[in-house]
Every structure is written in C-alpha cells, then in structure tokens.
Write a protein that holds these residues in place. Sequence first.
Motif, PDB file in Angstrom:
ATOM      1  N   LYS A   1      49.754  80.219  59.343  1.00 42.44           N
ATOM      2  CA  LYS A   1      50.209  79.440  60.499  1.00 42.44           C
ATOM      3  C   LYS A   1      49.137  78.437  60.910  1.00 42.44           C
ATOM      4  O   LYS A   1      49.413  77.255  61.128  1.00 42.44           O
ATOM      5  CB  LYS A   1      50.553  80.352  61.673  1.00 42.44           C
ATOM      6  CG  LYS A   1      51.245  79.622  62.814  1.00 42.44           C
ATOM      7  CD  LYS A   1      51.657  80.595  63.896  1.00 42.44           C
ATOM      8  CE  LYS A   1      52.458  79.911  64.988  1.00 42.44           C
ATOM      9  NZ  LYS A   1      53.751  79.420  64.522  1.00 42.44           N
TER      10      LYS A   1
ATOM     11  N   ASP B   1      55.590  78.873  56.483  1.00 46.78           N
ATOM     12  CA  ASP B   1      55.361  79.633  57.708  1.00 46.78           C
ATOM     13  C   ASP B   1      56.573  79.552  58.631  1.00 46.78           C
ATOM     14  O   ASP B   1      56.967  80.548  59.244  1.00 46.78           O
ATOM     15  CB  ASP B   1      54.124  79.092  58.432  1.00 46.78           C
ATOM     16  CG  ASP B   1      53.878  79.793  59.751  1.00 46.78           C
ATOM     17  OD1 ASP B   1      53.377  80.929  59.733  1.00 46.78           O
ATOM     18  OD2 ASP B   1      54.217  79.224  60.805  1.00 46.78           O
ATOM     19  N   SER B   2      57.170  78.372  58.714  1.00 44.26           N
ATOM     20  CA  SER B   2      58.344  78.191  59.567  1.00 44.26           C
ATOM     21  C   SER B   2      59.495  79.083  59.106  1.00 44.26           C
ATOM     22  O   SER B   2      60.179  79.720  59.924  1.00 44.26           O
ATOM     23  CB  SER B   2      58.769  76.721  59.546  1.00 44.26           C
ATOM     24  OG  SER B   2      59.924  76.525  60.327  1.00 44.26           O
TER      25      SER B   2
ATOM     26  N   ILE C   1      54.421  88.286  66.743  1.00 44.67           N
ATOM     27  CA  ILE C   1      55.528  87.817  67.586  1.00 44.67           C
ATOM     28  C   ILE C   1      55.664  88.694  68.830  1.00 44.67           C
ATOM     29  O   ILE C   1      55.869  88.196  69.940  1.00 44.67           O
ATOM     30  CB  ILE C   1      56.849  87.794  66.791  1.00 44.67           C
ATOM     31  CG1 ILE C   1      56.791  86.707  65.706  1.00 44.67           C
ATOM     32  CG2 ILE C   1      58.040  87.558  67.716  1.00 44.67           C
ATOM     33  CD1 ILE C   1      57.901  86.806  64.678  1.00 44.67           C
TER      34      ILE C   1
ATOM     35  N   ARG D   1      53.511  89.540  60.950  1.00 45.39           N
ATOM     36  CA  ARG D   1      54.253  88.568  61.757  1.00 45.39           C
ATOM     37  C   ARG D   1      54.996  89.238  62.909  1.00 45.39           C
ATOM     38  O   ARG D   1      55.040  88.708  64.021  1.00 45.39           O
ATOM     39  CB  ARG D   1      55.248  87.803  60.880  1.00 45.39           C
ATOM     40  CG  ARG D   1      54.552  86.758  60.052  1.00 45.39           C
ATOM     41  CD  ARG D   1      55.502  86.026  59.123  1.00 45.39           C
ATOM     42  NE  ARG D   1      54.729  85.056  58.379  1.00 45.39           N
ATOM     43  CZ  ARG D   1      54.446  83.834  58.818  1.00 45.39           C
ATOM     44  NH1 ARG D   1      54.895  83.446  59.998  1.00 45.39           N
ATOM     45  NH2 ARG D   1      53.732  83.010  58.102  1.00 45.39           N
TER      46      ARG D   1
ATOM     47  N   SER E   1      61.360  86.491  60.584  1.00 48.88           N
ATOM     48  CA  SER E   1      60.762  87.623  61.312  1.00 48.88           C
ATOM     49  C   SER E   1      61.353  87.760  62.704  1.00 48.88           C
ATOM     50  O   SER E   1      61.593  88.881  63.175  1.00 48.88           O
ATOM     51  CB  SER E   1      59.243  87.449  61.396  1.00 48.88           C
ATOM     52  OG  SER E   1      58.670  87.418  60.109  1.00 48.88           O
ATOM     53  N   LYS E   2      61.595  86.642  63.366  1.00 46.31           N
ATOM     54  CA  LYS E   2      62.187  86.701  64.703  1.00 46.31           C
ATOM     55  C   LYS E   2      63.609  87.246  64.659  1.00 46.31           C
ATOM     56  O   LYS E   2      64.047  87.928  65.598  1.00 46.31           O
ATOM     57  CB  LYS E   2      62.170  85.314  65.343  1.00 46.31           C
ATOM     58  CG  LYS E   2      60.790  84.899  65.833  1.00 46.31           C
ATOM     59  CD  LYS E   2      60.794  83.514  66.455  1.00 46.31           C
ATOM     60  CE  LYS E   2      59.409  83.165  66.974  1.00 46.31           C
ATOM     61  NZ  LYS E   2      59.349  81.800  67.543  1.00 46.31           N
TER      62      LYS E   2
ATOM     63  N   GLU F   1      58.581  82.729  59.877  1.00 47.68           N
ATOM     64  CA  GLU F   1      58.610  82.962  61.325  1.00 47.68           C
ATOM     65  C   GLU F   1      60.045  83.143  61.813  1.00 47.68           C
ATOM     66  O   GLU F   1      60.341  84.064  62.576  1.00 47.68           O
ATOM     67  CB  GLU F   1      57.940  81.782  62.035  1.00 47.68           C
ATOM     68  CG  GLU F   1      57.661  82.015  63.503  1.00 47.68           C
ATOM     69  CD  GLU F   1      56.424  82.843  63.753  1.00 47.68           C
ATOM     70  OE1 GLU F   1      56.087  83.036  64.929  1.00 47.68           O
ATOM     71  OE2 GLU F   1      55.798  83.330  62.783  1.00 47.68           O
TER      72      GLU F   1
END
Length: 510
Positions: free
Chosen positions: A179, A269-270, A313, A309, A276-277, A273
């Motif tokens: 990140k 990374d995007s 988060i 991650r 993972s969210k 991310e």
Amino acid sequence: MQRRVHLNSLRLLRQRWYKIKKSNIKIQISKLKLFKKAERTIRKYGMFSEGEMILIGVSGGSDSVLLLYLLNHLKEKYHLSLHIAHLNHGFRKEAGKEAKFVKNMAKGFGIPVTSKMIDVPFYAKKKRLSKQEAAREVRYSFLKNVANKIGADKIALGHTADDQAETFLMRMIRGAGSKGMGGMSPSNKLTVHSSQFPVIRPLIEIGRKEIINYLKKERIPFIEDPSNISSIYLRNRIRNELIPYIEKRYNPQIKKIFVHSAQILREEDSFLEDYSKRILPEFVTLREKGKTEISLNPFLNLEKTIQRRLIRIAIEEIIGSLKGYSMHHINEVIDSIASGQTGKRINLPKGVVVQKDYDILSISLKGSGVRGQRSGIRSYDINIPGTTSIPEFCLILNAEIKEPPFESGNGKIQSAFDLEKISDKIKIRKRKDGDFFFPIGMGGKSKKLKTYFIDEKIRRDEREKIPLLVSGGNILWVIGHRQDDRYKVSEETKKALLVKAERRIHDGSR
C-alpha cells in the motif's frame, strides 16, 4: 555596393525571423505536447467533470506554477471555476515574497486567491512532530478548510512523476508494504482529522525536468525553494544524491521504472483491499464502536497477505487512520495469533489493544476492554414471581414458584432451585474477584469462577458479559453455563424456584 549590403541585411533579417518563428513554433509544440500529456492523465483517471470548482494549491514553485497554467488553459474547455490557495509555513523570511508572487500571479490570471500565514514551527513543537510532518498536517488542513469555505469540488496538487519516484524509494527504505509502496494515487481522498476530501494530481505522469524546461523556454517565472537542496531531509537526499547515483551507475531510466512499479503495486493493492473489505464480515463476530472481534477458526485458513489486510482494515475502522502504523505492528498481531498463546495483550499505537482469547481475536480501544467493564459492579433485584428485564446483560428472566412435580431444566437457559436452601434476596450481578461456586457434576467440590471460565475456554472479555444469579454472597447459577450443586432440587424439595433466561440479541448498534 550599397545594393549588395542591403541584400545581405535583408537576408540576415529573414534568417533571424525564420529562427524566431521556428523557436516560437517549437515552444507552442512543447506547450501543446506537455498540456496534452497532462490532459490524457486527467481523462484517464476521471479527475474532474465539466463545471466543477477546483482549488489549486500553489506554492510558487515550478510544479504548482505549471499546474496553475495548465488548469487556466483548460478552464474554458471544461467550464471550470478556479481558486488559488497559498500557505506561508513561517519557516523562512523570504516566504513573504513568495506569497506576494502568488498573489500577483493570481491577479494576472483574474483568479481569486486565499493566502494565509501559519506558524508551523510552533505547531510542530506543540504537537511534538517533525517539521515535515507538521507542515503536511497544517497544509492539508488549510487546503481542506479553504475548499469547504468556497464550495470546491476538488483540490488540485502539483505532484509530479519525480515526486512519485522519490516517494516509492523513500518508502522502500523505510520498509512500507504494498500500500505504501504504491505511492501517491493520481486521484484519491485526502484524510484530514478523520474526514475526507477529493484530491487530484494532474501532473503525476510528467517529469520535473520537462516542467522546468517548458517554464524556462516560455520565460514563465517561478520560485525555487532553497529547502529543496537541504540534505537534512531524507526526500532531498534521495532526490539530489541517491537517484542521480542510480541513474549514473545503474539505469538512467530508473525513475520511470519506480513510477511504473508504484502503479502496478497501487492497482494490485486496490484489488486486494476491495476483496478484503468484502470478505471481512464473514470473519467478524462483533462489530461495534471502538471494538471488533474476529473468529480465528476460519481466519487462520486464509493466506497471510489477506490476514494482514483484514487486521489492518479492522484497526483502521476503529481509529479512522493508520498513520503511525507500519508493517511491523501488523506482523506483531499476526505473530501473536500464530503463537497460540491465549490472553496475551498487544498495545499498538493510538490506544489500540489486541488480545487473543481462545478462538477469538479482539481489537479494541483502551477503555473498552476488561478493566473498564469490571468497574462499578451493580446488582439487580429479581421479581419473584414475575419477569425482570436487565438491559445491561441483554437479558429477560422469568421466575415462578412451583411445587412438585417440576422440571429441573438443563442449567443453561433454565434452572430449578430449592427455595428452603436460599436464605437471602436473589439478585443478578457480574462476576467479581474471589467468586467461587460448586458446579453440578463435580461431586460437591468448589471451584473458583475464574478457574471454571479458563477450563471452559470462555474468553476473558466474554466473562464480563455472563450474568450471575446470586443470593447473599453465594452463586446460585452461572447463567447460560452451570448451576451451583448446593441449591439443586431433590426428592425432598417442597417448593422450587424455576428461573428461565432469555437473551436479547445484541447486534453491536448503539
């Protein structure tokens, strides 16, 4: 003779005129090439839409001056409204001249300007920050405040491809994860005091050398900040020493390689991310203000990169920002999970406490943990017969008195007690230090409540949520778990107290 001189003079004038014309054409082509390149970046990342108000951060340096010229060039095409913001950080005496320079430039363009002086050295001392950290905080806070005041849609900053390469290398040296290594996003949200504002960087794919060459050819004035050559700051040493050394000794295109690598890492990374969210709720057992609990049984089956991650988060959701966190802090949490040690607490920056209890990982702010819950133990009288609601435990108790025959219950949601063995008022309370009872099924042996919880693998924070039915100083029932052997009904029992417990579902909302 005179005619020959006249012809030579005409020839020289013509040559000079062609030279000037050719030079002007080159400048125009250079301008179009540079501005077209920036406009491609703007379109590629959807930086703004027609009719928007853009606040431009202008320091007076080459990058921000070109940014101003670029957006002024595009304002009619995109029907943009522009506003300039300039901040005097109070570091240097000549900063006053820079503010005047920016104001004069704004006047020349007919663009409104907001200029302000803030004593950043004083702010840095007060907040115990480095000069660079303090300058960044103050600058972004100033820009956001101006943007809100004028109703801007975006803040435009003059970061270049060189800034991106320097950031990539600087974060590599400091040990950032993917990140951080992704550098600055061309278009993202600027976080200031837990709130966000859209930021765009139209020059992020243009090199500083291109910018300076164009400004010099066009004879556009700009101001060089003398602090940019100071070797005190790591970024300056990377810019002025390390990158030139790599370019000379290893690869003259190294800045392009760094910028390209940062873009790849940013895109990957995007994706990770967002993924993972999306999956985080599958592993969360409790999610409330200041606290998140993660079930470790499914969590441990994930790849470590996803584990990291999810932890990051979860922490960010609790404190709003990961500033002050590094890969070391996240790995410390992952290592504590892998160790298998129960009850270990890890203190992280910004008051975050992480604790593993059996198959649950608890992430919370200090003050929402066990000690905070133990303070001020209250007790509640039970209506006999009748119904008692106890919001603190999300609990409803139904109590009635019965004569034989009666059902004893399973000791979890319902229990029966011999009334003749109870000599005091019956109440509900939390556990306290020194509590013990005689669990049914242990042959009349006593056991400390704390030991019982450990043996039953009940998490430390969950122990505070378990209500106790008591009489005097004695525990009658650890509700939801086990009844005390001393108060059980038998064939000799003449009257029994039947208590049924119903738990209200708590979803973590406030």
